[in-house]
Design an enzyme around this catalytic site. Structure first.
Site, PDB file in Angstrom:
ATOM      1  N   ARG A 236       0.957  -1.261   0.066  1.00 12.51           N
ATOM      2  CA  ARG A 236       0.096  -0.093   0.072  1.00 12.51           C
ATOM      3  C   ARG A 236       0.905   1.451   0.016  1.00 12.51           C
ATOM      4  NH1 ARG A 236      -2.996   2.012  -2.568  1.00 12.51           N
ATOM      5  NH2 ARG A 236      -3.908   0.055  -2.715  1.00 12.51           N
TER       6      ARG A 236
ATOM      7  N   LYS B 118       6.508  38.972  -3.572  1.00 13.21           N
ATOM      8  CA  LYS B 118       5.063  38.765  -3.857  1.00 13.21           C
ATOM      9  C   LYS B 118       4.400  40.201  -3.344  1.00 13.21           C
ATOM     10  CE  LYS B 118       3.011  34.921  -4.489  1.00 13.21           C
ATOM     11  NZ  LYS B 118       2.181  33.787  -4.444  1.00 13.21           N
TER      12      LYS B 118
END
Length: 336
Positions: free
Chosen positions: A117, A182
């Site tokens: 998994r 930014k």
């Protein structure tokens, strides 16, 4: 890079993971295994499968896409049991079609099931990212496609590795390897020119070298996010009068959605023409598989898309011990 180079020395690694100064990929694998087996181990496996049973399990693609995570999956199996023998008919970055058996693992059944998994979780996520990246990169040409920092927590390197496998390029790895000014930085600094001045001063005082080495992302560059043509002109005027470390201008939200699902890139083209090759350019905002081709024709150097990693659809892959039975069931349910 936390043991990645020493623990991942398999022939299946055709594309190396990006570099990171503190990331420990082996620790991430151990954590993923530990959260699965807990403090009791695989109780179902221990109850149903003899300890000494050996089996051969096959990896099966259950839909079309770009396979990624083969080297990482091999590392998972090696971490669980180094005696497990893993073989592949495909490599990271190859196209696989639904129903293809592209690898197998032989050894102790308990350990194969224990690793199954975790290995599949990594592979399915990475393959989904690589598949979407490949489609976006092909459509964006001649512009280059980048991801962002919008990755799953703890899986930054894994997600960005998948982007490389899919044919994309890596944007900054984190907050440490690129100066990215930014809108919030610009507002606090009192304007884009003040922000640039502060950054240039900071880097000069610390004697930080400004290199643009896109493939490794092991460098410091400056990337300005600019929302208006006026800010672009301010940046260009500053750069014409001052020695600056600026290397790239991000053109944010200059791709305008239209009512017919098309986009208007005229503002983006205008900005690219204004910059005129003085700096690299990067388009962001309203980037989808449907719009990226038109954006790529605007003349920008890069196109960044957070959706590559934050909205990934996993590629369906399974590991089956009885492959023929799995294929028969898959055909009945139209999944193989």
């Amino acid at each position: 890079m936390g043991g990645v180079e020493t623990r991942m020395s398999f022939e299946s690694m055709v594309i190396k993971p990006p570099s990171h100064p503190t990331y420990d990929l082996t620790a991430i694998i151990k954590l993923a295994l530990s959260e699965d087996v807990g403090d009791q181990g695989d109780v179902t496996c221990m109850a149903t499968i003899p300890d000494d049973m050996e089996v051969e399990a096959h990896f099966l693609a259950k839909e079309d896409g770009i396979i990624a995570g083969i080297a990482l999956a091999e590392t998972v199996f090696n971490e669980v049991d180094p005696s497990l023998k893993v073989e592949w008919s495909q490599k990271d970055g190859d196209y696989v079609h639904k129903g293809l058996k592209f690898g197998k693992v032989h050894g102790g059944a308990h350990n194969i099931v224990k690793a199954e998994r975790v290995a599949l979780n990594f592979m399915q996520r990475m393959s989904g990212i690589a598949t979407q990246t490949k489609a976006m990169a092909d459509a964006a040409h001649p512009a280059l496609i980048l991801e962002t920092r919008k990755t799953a927590p703890g899986l930054r390197l894994v997600d960005k590795w998948a982007v490389l496998i899919g044919g994309g390029r890596n944007h900054r790895m984190g907050l440490y390897d690129m100066v990215l000014i930014k809108d919030n930085h610009i507002s606090i600094a009192g304007g884009v020119t003040n922000a640039l001045k502060s950054v240039d001063s900071y880097l000069e005082k610390r004697n930080l070298q400004m290199e643009v080495e896109v493939f490794m992302c092991a460098h410091t560059v400056i990337d300005i996010e600019t929302r208006t043509m006026e800010e672009i002109k301010d940046v260009l005027e500053y750069a014409s009068k001052t020695k600056t470390s600026l290397t790239r201008i991000m053109l944010d939200n200059m791709v305008i959605p239209l009512d017919n699902s098309d986009v208007d890139v005229s503002m983006l083209k205008e900005a690219v023409e204004l910059i005129n090759g003085k700096f690299e350019t990067e388009a962001s905002g309203n980037v989808t598989l449907e719009t990226v081709h038109k954006i790529g024709q605007s003349g920008v150097t890069y196109i960044s898309s957070g959706a590559l990693t934050h909205s990934v659809k996993a590629l369906d892959i399974s590991l089956k011990i009885d492959t023929e039975l799995a294929l028969e069931v898959g055909r009945r349910t139209k999944r193989a």
